[in-house]
Design an enzyme around this catalytic site. Structure first.
Site, short mmCIF file in Angstrom:
data_model
loop_
_atom_site.label_atom_id
_atom_site.label_comp_id
_atom_site.label_asym_id
_atom_site.label_seq_id
_atom_site.Cartn_x
_atom_site.Cartn_y
_atom_site.Cartn_z
CB CYS A 1 23.44 -0.30 -22.45
SG CYS A 1 21.67 -0.46 -22.30
CB THR B 1 7.88 6.13 0.21
OG1 THR B 1 8.22 6.25 1.44
CG2 THR B 1 6.57 6.89 0.06
CD GLN C 1 13.69 -5.15 -25.48
OE1 GLN C 1 12.49 -5.03 -25.90
NE2 GLN C 1 14.36 -4.12 -24.96
CG HIS D 1 11.63 2.53 -20.16
ND1 HIS D 1 12.48 2.76 -21.03
CD2 HIS D 1 12.48 1.70 -19.28
CE1 HIS D 1 13.81 2.08 -20.97
NE2 HIS D 1 13.56 1.82 -19.68
CB SER E 1 11.55 -2.66 -17.74
OG SER E 1 11.66 -1.01 -17.74
CG ASN F 1 18.90 -6.43 -25.31
OD1 ASN F 1 18.94 -7.44 -24.98
ND2 ASN F 1 19.49 -5.40 -25.29
C1 LIG Z 1 15.75 -2.32 -21.44
C2 LIG Z 1 16.26 -3.62 -20.86
C3 LIG Z 1 16.75 -3.73 -19.44
C4 LIG Z 1 16.70 -2.58 -18.52
O1 LIG Z 1 15.65 -1.98 -18.19
P1 LIG Z 1 15.78 -0.63 -17.46
O2 LIG Z 1 14.35 -0.31 -17.20
O3 LIG Z 1 15.86 0.58 -18.64
O4 LIG Z 1 16.66 -0.49 -16.45
C5 LIG Z 1 17.05 -4.80 -19.16
N1 LIG Z 1 16.80 -6.04 -19.69
C6 LIG Z 1 16.51 -6.12 -21.06
C7 LIG Z 1 16.38 -7.12 -21.79
C8 LIG Z 1 16.12 -4.88 -21.85
O5 LIG Z 1 15.82 -4.70 -22.94
#
Ligand SMILES: *Cc1c(COP(=O)(O)O)cnc(C)c1O
Length: 385
Positions: A325, A237, A179, A201, A199, A151
């Protein structure tokens, strides 16, 4: 003021088509997908279609996808689930020094519970030697967990080669591909990976939804116990709106990745070349070629990364220093440190990560804004001569 977003690795805006796909669920479509009556059945259809869409984005079958609340939950589920279910076979786990905190801190936690973790080093490009994985394997190794794309730097790990090694030895292989999704191709089948974290978002879906790919036949312990949702693999749920949005986003990724990857890569190249031309003492962190198309990590020597972030923010440009983070902490990025980058250069690192919303005009603005901002910061630095 102009607002330019160069932090797509931290999160992405929700795409309007993704928003469109979930509107019916704010307007009457409300059933619990686990209910057998009409209200439940109606929603269940959409929910299961989302599972197919997420699976299709990584060449997986729908029944291999478990919806979760985020990438971090997927990482926790995969690693703790594998560790607890296999603890009688062995307690050794192999990972790397550059994992996301959602992997790194799970490994640290498991160490405190009696597991033994090997943290493989990376080279100065942030890359891993697949042979090192092979050498680290012991009789009691139960899990290898290695990310696909880092990331912070965008460097790519040799997942296919590692997959062949773990498959030959019959060892479970988990990969955090949060990523990678939407930026480079993921083929769960061909890569011989058993568990993959994703993920929403990071790919133009909302925050609060993720997925874990669990290869058919692989059994791991649950993280969340309760009802029988997700084929009894994850209770609670269903987050219907999150899943439907994530499904639509995955479909968009499949449609648009080819076109967007080339476009974003050329924007990134213009940004990098332009900065290198206009600013001296800048170095690129990470592998020059084996990297994500959208990510740049640059050290602006004699300027402080955090100050650069604040100064660029005042000009409307959103970038990140280190990983989101760990922002707020003044420690140098553990990822850059692990690559052997001197502490001073780590402190002067900035990440610019591009996405679908960026245009040529954004690059023009960045190239006219960044050089004078760096110059001004350097003039204030006691180290700059
Ligand atoms: C953003 C990220 C995560 C965490 O994902 P979240 O949905 O924000 O908990 C885990 N691993 C990598 C490589 C990321 O970039």
């Amino acid at each position: 003021m102009k607002r330019i977003y160069f932090d797509y690795n931290a999160t992405t805006p929700i795409h309007p088509e993704v928003t469109q796909s979930v509107l019916p669920f704010f307007n009457g479509l409300f059933g619990n997908p686990s209910s057998s009556h009409w209200a439940g059945r109606e929603v269940k259809g959409y929910y299961e279609k989302a599972r197919e869409q997420v699976g299709a984005a990584i060449h997986a079958k729908p029944e291999e996808i478990v919806f979760t609340s985020c990438g971090s939950e997927s990482d926790n589920h995969a690693i703790k689930g594998a560790a607890y279910s296999l603890k009688d076979k062995g307690k050794h786990i192999i990972t790397t020094v550059i994992e996301h905190p959602a992997v790194m801190n799970v490994c640290k936690y498991l160490e405190s519970k009696g597991f033994d973790v090997t943290y493989l080093p990376v080279d100065n490009k942030g890359c891993l030697e697949p042979g090192d994985v092979e050498k680290a394997i012991r009789k009691d190794t139960i899990l290898v967990t290695i990310m696909y794309a880092n990331n912070e730097t965008g460097s790519l790990m040799p997942i296919g080669e590692i997959g062949r090694i773990t498959r030959d030895r019959g060892i479970l292989f988990h990969s955090d591909m949060v990523q990678a999704l939407g930026k480079i191709d993921i083929d769960a089948e061909a890569m011989n990976v058993d568990l993959i974290s994703l993920s929403g978002h990071k790919v133009y879906a909302p925050k609060g939804v993720g997925a874990l790919y669990v290869r058919r036949g692989v059994e791991i312990d649950n993280l969340i116990h309760g009802g029988h949702q997700e084929a009894s693999r994850r209770a609670g749920t269903e987050n219907v709106i999150g899943a439907v949005a994530f499904g639509r986003a995955c479909e968009m990724v499949k449609e648009r990745m080819g076109k967007e990857t080339g476009r974003i890569e050329s924007l990134r190249k213009r940004l990098l070349d332009g900065i290198m031309e206009r600013v001296d003492h800048v170095s690129l962190n990470g592998h020059p070629a084996r990297r994500l198309p959208n990510t740049l990590n640059l050290s602006f020597e004699y300027a402080e990364g955090e100050s650069l972030l604040i100064a660029l923010d005042l000009k409307g440009i959103a970038v990140s220093s280190g990983s989101a983070c760990s922002s707020g902490s003044t420690e140098p990025s553990p990822v850059l440190s692990a690559m052997g980058i001197p502490a001073q250069s780590c402190q002067s690192a900035v990440r610019l990560s591009l996405g679908w919303g960026n245009t040529e005009a954004d690059i023009d603005y960045a190239l006219s804004t960044i050089p004078p901002v760096v110059k001004r910061l350097r003039e204030m630095s006691p180290f700059h001569k």
